[in-house]
Every structure is written in C-alpha cells, then in structure tokens.
Design an enzyme around this catalytic site. Structure first.
Site, PDB file in Angstrom:
ATOM      1  N   PHE A  97      11.402  -6.334   0.884  1.00  0.00           N
ATOM      2  CA  PHE A  97      10.526  -6.883   1.941  1.00  0.00           C
ATOM      3  C   PHE A  97       9.831  -8.185   1.518  1.00  0.00           C
ATOM      4  O   PHE A  97       9.141  -8.807   2.315  1.00  0.00           O
ATOM      5  CB  PHE A  97       9.454  -5.858   2.336  1.00  0.00           C
ATOM      6  N   SER A 114       0.838  -1.206   0.000  1.00  0.00           N
ATOM      7  CA  SER A 114       0.000   0.000   0.000  1.00  0.00           C
ATOM      8  C   SER A 114       0.864   1.243   0.000  1.00  0.00           C
ATOM      9  O   SER A 114       0.534   2.245   0.628  1.00  0.00           O
ATOM     10  CB  SER A 114      -0.905   0.001   1.232  1.00  0.00           C
ATOM     11  N   ARG A 118      11.893   8.495  -9.051  1.00  0.00           N
ATOM     12  CA  ARG A 118      12.467   8.793  -7.729  1.00  0.00           C
ATOM     13  C   ARG A 118      13.952   8.415  -7.677  1.00  0.00           C
ATOM     14  O   ARG A 118      14.738   9.084  -7.014  1.00  0.00           O
ATOM     15  CB  ARG A 118      11.701   8.016  -6.646  1.00  0.00           C
ATOM     16  N   ASN A 119      14.329   7.335  -8.364  1.00  0.00           N
ATOM     17  CA  ASN A 119      15.748   6.946  -8.396  1.00  0.00           C
ATOM     18  C   ASN A 119      16.583   8.060  -9.035  1.00  0.00           C
ATOM     19  O   ASN A 119      17.643   8.421  -8.539  1.00  0.00           O
ATOM     20  CB  ASN A 119      15.914   5.646  -9.202  1.00  0.00           C
ATOM     21  N   LYS A 169      16.091  -1.187 -15.283  1.00  0.00           N
ATOM     22  CA  LYS A 169      16.006   0.241 -15.648  1.00  0.00           C
ATOM     23  C   LYS A 169      16.267   1.136 -14.440  1.00  0.00           C
ATOM     24  O   LYS A 169      16.683   2.288 -14.576  1.00  0.00           O
ATOM     25  CB  LYS A 169      14.672   0.563 -16.328  1.00  0.00           C
ATOM     26  N   ALA A 225       3.658   6.341 -10.659  1.00  0.00           N
ATOM     27  CA  ALA A 225       2.363   6.148  -9.999  1.00  0.00           C
ATOM     28  C   ALA A 225       1.553   7.449  -9.874  1.00  0.00           C
ATOM     29  O   ALA A 225       0.335   7.447 -10.110  1.00  0.00           O
ATOM     30  CB  ALA A 225       2.585   5.534  -8.620  1.00  0.00           C
TER      31      ALA A 225
HETATM   32  N1  LIG Z   1       5.879   4.401  -7.187  1.00  0.00           N
HETATM   33  C1  LIG Z   1       5.953   4.199  -8.495  1.00  0.00           C
HETATM   34  O1  LIG Z   1       5.841   5.136  -9.278  1.00  0.00           O
HETATM   35  C2  LIG Z   1       6.157   2.806  -9.011  1.00  0.00           C
HETATM   36  C3  LIG Z   1       5.720   2.528 -10.321  1.00  0.00           C
HETATM   37  C4  LIG Z   1       5.891   1.249 -10.843  1.00  0.00           C
HETATM   38  C5  LIG Z   1       6.478   0.265 -10.073  1.00  0.00           C
HETATM   39  N2  LIG Z   1       6.883   0.562  -8.798  1.00  0.00           N
HETATM   40  C6  LIG Z   1       7.474  -0.553  -8.031  1.00  0.00           C
HETATM   41  O2  LIG Z   1       6.482  -1.069  -7.141  1.00  0.00           O
HETATM   42  C7  LIG Z   1       7.114  -1.546  -5.943  1.00  0.00           C
HETATM   43  C8  LIG Z   1       6.444  -0.892  -4.745  1.00  0.00           C
HETATM   44  O3  LIG Z   1       6.593   0.509  -4.834  1.00  0.00           O
HETATM   45  P1  LIG Z   1       5.629   1.537  -4.070  1.00  0.00           P
HETATM   46  O4  LIG Z   1       5.824   2.848  -4.777  1.00  0.00           O
HETATM   47  O5  LIG Z   1       4.264   1.001  -3.936  1.00  0.00           O
HETATM   48  O6  LIG Z   1       6.271   1.570  -2.597  1.00  0.00           O
HETATM   49  P2  LIG Z   1       6.899   2.832  -1.849  1.00  0.00           P
HETATM   50  O7  LIG Z   1       8.174   3.228  -2.506  1.00  0.00           O
HETATM   51  O8  LIG Z   1       5.854   3.879  -1.680  1.00  0.00           O
HETATM   52  O9  LIG Z   1       7.318   2.188  -0.445  1.00  0.00           O
HETATM   53  C9  LIG Z   1       6.670   2.400   0.740  1.00  0.00           C
HETATM   54  C10 LIG Z   1       5.910   1.160   1.158  1.00  0.00           C
HETATM   55  O10 LIG Z   1       6.812   0.235   1.809  1.00  0.00           O
HETATM   56  C11 LIG Z   1       6.171  -0.216   2.983  1.00  0.00           C
HETATM   57  N3  LIG Z   1       7.141  -0.710   3.952  1.00  0.00           N
HETATM   58  C12 LIG Z   1       8.052  -0.021   4.688  1.00  0.00           C
HETATM   59  N4  LIG Z   1       8.715  -0.877   5.511  1.00  0.00           N
HETATM   60  C13 LIG Z   1       8.216  -2.116   5.276  1.00  0.00           C
HETATM   61  C14 LIG Z   1       8.502  -3.409   5.789  1.00  0.00           C
HETATM   62  N5  LIG Z   1       9.453  -3.600   6.700  1.00  0.00           N
HETATM   63  N6  LIG Z   1       7.790  -4.467   5.321  1.00  0.00           N
HETATM   64  C15 LIG Z   1       6.843  -4.303   4.379  1.00  0.00           C
HETATM   65  N7  LIG Z   1       6.514  -3.100   3.850  1.00  0.00           N
HETATM   66  C16 LIG Z   1       7.206  -2.020   4.291  1.00  0.00           C
HETATM   67  C17 LIG Z   1       5.455   1.019   3.473  1.00  0.00           C
HETATM   68  O11 LIG Z   1       4.490   0.665   4.444  1.00  0.00           O
HETATM   69  C18 LIG Z   1       4.841   1.507   2.178  1.00  0.00           C
HETATM   70  O12 LIG Z   1       3.656   0.826   1.898  1.00  0.00           O
HETATM   71  C19 LIG Z   1       8.604  -1.229  -6.097  1.00  0.00           C
HETATM   72  O13 LIG Z   1       9.286  -2.361  -6.549  1.00  0.00           O
HETATM   73  C20 LIG Z   1       8.645  -0.160  -7.170  1.00  0.00           C
HETATM   74  O14 LIG Z   1       9.846  -0.167  -7.934  1.00  0.00           O
HETATM   75  C21 LIG Z   1       6.717   1.790  -8.259  1.00  0.00           C
HETATM   76  O1  LIG Z   2      10.171   6.437  -9.165  1.00  0.00           O
HETATM   77  P1  LIG Z   2      11.006   5.242  -9.562  1.00  0.00           P
HETATM   78  O2  LIG Z   2      12.394   5.631  -9.949  1.00  0.00           O
HETATM   79  O3  LIG Z   2      10.940   4.166  -8.516  1.00  0.00           O
HETATM   80  O4  LIG Z   2      10.327   4.660 -10.882  1.00  0.00           O
HETATM   81  C1  LIG Z   2       8.935   4.489 -10.896  1.00  0.00           C
HETATM   82  C2  LIG Z   2       8.461   3.533 -11.945  1.00  0.00           C
HETATM   83  O5  LIG Z   2       9.172   2.314 -11.890  1.00  0.00           O
HETATM   84  C3  LIG Z   2       8.467   4.104 -13.335  1.00  0.00           C
HETATM   85  O6  LIG Z   2       7.816   3.198 -14.210  1.00  0.00           O
END
Ligand SMILES: NC(=O)c1ccc[n+]([C@@H]2O[C@H](COP(=O)([O-])OP(=O)(O)OC[C@H]3O[C@@H](n4cnc5c(N)ncnc54)[C@H](O)[C@@H]3O)[C@@H](O)[C@H]2O)c1
Ligand SMILES: O=P(O)(O)OC[C@H](O)CO
Length: 376
Positions: A113, A26, A285-286, A221, A169
């Site tokens: 995680f 979440s 974000r990276n 990536k 996102a």
């Molecule tokens: N945010 C984006 O734009 C985006 C887009 C595509 C893919 N992703 C990928 O999706 C995955 C999740 O990203 P996100 O943006 O939802 O997460 P995020 O970067 O917002 O991370 C925060 C989440 O990690 C949880 N967290 C913190 N400590 C924890 C623990 N010990 N155990 C379990 N959960 C814990 C938090 O509660 C929170 O839900 C990643 O692999 C990311 O690369 C992200």
């Molecule tokens: O914000 P980043 O760098 O974790 O990238 C987000 C997504 O993976 C882009 O598709």
C-alpha cells in the site's frame, strides 16, 4: 512544563518540544509501534505528548467506524484487541490531516500500500520531516528493485531510516523483552533520535549504519518463513527446518550483497538478521499460513488462507517471493538462489510443497547445500 488554565507555560530553562510524531499505519505492528512511541513521548521533553495514528478507515461488524472505536476505547479492537495504546494516541482517518503538523513520520503499513500512500502525501508533509520505515518488503520497478525506504525518500524528499528486528508484534504488545535494529545512512544523530523514541526497558534498540542491509534482512526473511512453514506443514522436523533457515540466511546475505555491495556481514548478526529469521520461522504469520498451504497440498490459495486465518492482517512473504523472483529472473540469477526460486514456484502452484527439499530439472541441485564458493 505546567499547564495553567489550559495554557502551557514554560519556565526559563525549558524549551517547547521540537518533535511531533505521526504513525502512518494502524495494523498489528502499527498499533504496537504507536503504543511504544506514546509511552516515550510522555517522558521525553523534546517530543510533543500526542501521537497521531493514521487509520485506513473501515466499518466494523457493529456498524461503528474503527477510528471512533479506537478513540473511545483507546484500543485497536480489530488489529490489537485487549491492549491499551495510551491515551495520548489519537486515531485519524484523514491521511493529510494526520501528517500535517508532524516532523517525525513513522511508516508501518503492509508494503503493497505504500506507493499509493506516498503519492497522496507528496507536497503534504512538513519540509523539516524525518521518516522511518518499519515495513518489511520491496517494490520492483522497470529500473530494478526499490526498497520501501527509498520509495519514501524519493517520493517525499525526506531522509528515511528503517527499524527491523525480531519483533512479533503481539509479544511486544504484552511487553515481553525484544531487540530491534535501526538502520541509517549518514547522520548518526538522527538515528539516535529514533532509537530514543522507540527504546523501552523491554524493547532494546540499537543503531547500525547499513540501511540497505537492515531493510533487506527484514524483507527477505519473510520468503524464508514461507519455506519454514512448508516444512512444518509437511511434518519434516527440526533438522530440515534448521537446514532451510541456514540456506535461507545464505541466500539473504548473497542477494543483499549482490544488490548493494555496501551491505555489511555484521548486519546479519544483529536483531534484524539472524534473530528475526529465527522468530519468524518459529512464530510468524507467514510461517503459519504456509504451514496450512502445505497441509492442504497447495489446493487452497494463499489469498484464501490469509483472509481466513489473519482476519484482515496481511502476509508479506508471498508477494516478496514474487518480487525477489522477478529480480532474479531479470538479472539471470535464478540458478544461484534455489530456495527463493522454489518458494515462489510453490506459491504459484508450479511446484508442489514437497519440492522445498526436492529439486526438479530446472532448478539446480548444487547450491541448496552449496559450498563456500557458491556465493560471493
Ligand atoms: N505484525 C507484526 O508482528 C510485524 C512485526 C514487524 C514488522 N511488521 C511489518 O510491518 C508492516 C505492517 O504490518 P502490520 O502488522 O502493522 O499490518 P497488518 O498485517 O496488521 O495489516 C493490516 C493493516 O493494513 C491496512 N490496510 C488494509 N487495506 C489497506 C489499503 N488499501 N491501504 C492502506 N492500508 C490498508 C489495515 O487497515 C490494517 O491497518 C509489514 O510490512 C510487516 O511485515 C509486522
Ligand atoms: O508475522 P510475520 O510473518 O509477518 O512476521 C512478523 C515480524 O516480521 C517478525 O519480526
């Protein structure tokens, strides 16, 4: 189906819904994924309306629990403020309870995680469950690299597809048009079910029978995004950044094909490939944290910058660079992948950020601009 006196009645032509979805995660993307899915389960008769979303519980500065606030306001005020998730999204801090009734499991947590989460779920999920991973990252074991979808499949005994793509996102949260790729192996029908669950007029999903290729694109990536951030932090301009993206794409493709000979060239032209590479190097974000790292001459650590700039959200690129480096070292491939290698060495302080375009003695000079024979 029509509820009468709170009892759901089916007429003769209607079947009860078959699929029940739980989103495990979440954060920023986890919340947006829940919103996308919840908008569809209301429309699709084969899915139960309610979508459970597992929350790693935390206490907000107000003293309230995050789960309670999500359920009261229908908003993830910490990771996706200002966006309504849909009233059919129900947050649950109890992992076991959240997955108990579900047969479609969507995994979307930061990759570090997932091993712990899988351990807690062994023996707790329905035997007819299908899974999909939206997680960009990998684990490195003694036996070698392990993709997150493989970890899920092996630990939980389920089929696991992946969904990757150019998917920042916050942009999808406000319904700006994006594409995504579902990677699958074997059964196309299962992949189509996931495509249906995620697709909306502003989120166009297609299926690709190359689960390893799709997942490796999404994972690798993030290492290139760190390199792009260094270039931005050093004010090197667009040509340099484009060069880094091109070299990064070559290394992504070479690394993926060396690990899995089944990976298809065409996968790199899907949303999960070149499109995700572009968006992440422009707006992820990276990239953002790596820019700050380079601007500070590498003097502030990524952990410090992540905590300050992302407020609880997590970077995947720095740990992925380390994991990729371990694989390269173990396989004797370091010299073939100067970009991946250098990103890790800059992140760990062994090289300065300026090394992203300067190669020292122990990194080879040739493949950064390598010709067609440098890689398979
Ligand atoms: N945010 C984006 O734009 C985006 C887009 C595509 C893919 N992703 C990928 O999706 C995955 C999740 O990203 P996100 O943006 O939802 O997460 P995020 O970067 O917002 O991370 C925060 C989440 O990690 C949880 N967290 C913190 N400590 C924890 C623990 N010990 N155990 C379990 N959960 C814990 C938090 O509660 C929170 O839900 C990643 O692999 C990311 O690369 C992200
Ligand atoms: O914000 P980043 O760098 O974790 O990238 C987000 C997504 O993976 C882009 O598709």
């Amino acid at each position: 189906m029509a509820p009468v006196n709170n009892i759901v009645q089916y007429n003769n032509n209607e079947h009860p819904p078959t699929f029940k979805v739980t989103v495990v995660g979440s954060g920023n993307w986890g919340s947006v994924a829940s919103k996308l899915i919840a908008s569809n389960t209301l429309k699709l008769s084969s899915f139960h309306d309610e979508v459970k979303m597992w929350v790693f519980e935390e206490t907000l500065p107000s003293g309230e629990k995050l789960t309670d606030v999500i359920n009261d306001t229908n908003e993830n005020v910490k990771y996706l403020p200002g966006i309504k998730l849909g009233r059919n999204v129900v947050a649950d801090p109890d992992l076991e309870n959240a997955v108990r009734d579900a047969n479609m499991l969507v995994f979307v947590t930061p990759h570090q995680f997932m091993e712990g989460i899988c351990k807690k779920l062994i023996g707790k999920i329905r035997s007819d469950s299908q899974a999909i991973s939206l997680i960009k990252g990998m684990e490195v074991k003694k036996e070698g690299p392990c993709m997150i979808s493989t970890l899920i499949s092996q630990q939980l005994g389920v089929n696991c597809c992946v969904l990757m793509g150019a998917n920042i996102a916050n942009e999808i949260a406000v319904e700006k048009f994006s594409e995504a790729t579902v990677g699958y192996r074997g059964n196309r029908e299962i992949a189509e079910n996931w495509v249906q669950l995620f697709s909306t007029p502003y989120f166009m999903v297609s299926a690709c029978q190359d689960v390893e290729g799709v997942e490796l694109c999404g994972t690798l990536k993030n290492v290139v995004a760190i390199a792009a951030g260094f270039v931005d932090g050093l004010d090197m301009g667009n040509n340099t950044k484009a060069a880094i993206m091109r070299i990064g794409l070559r290394e992504m493709k070479a690394f993926s094909k060396l690990l899995f000979s089944s990976v298809k060239d065409s996968t790199f032209f899907e949303s999960c490939g070149v499109a995700d590479l572009i968006t992440t190097c422009l707006g992820g974000r990276n990239r953002k944290c790596a820019e700050a790292f380079a601007k500070n001459g590498g003097k502030r650590s990524f952990d410090e910058l992540e905590a300050e700039m992302l407020q609880g959200q997590k970077l995947q690129g720095v740990s992925t660079a380390k994991e990729v480096y371990e694989v390269l070292k173990h396989k004797g491939w370091l010299e073939m992948f100067p970009l991946f290698t250098t990103v890790h060495e800059i992140c760990t302080g062994r090289l300065p950020p300026t090394s992203i375009v300067e190669y020292s003695e122990h990194t080879p000079k040739f493949p950064l601009v390598g010709g067609p024979t440098a890689f398979p």
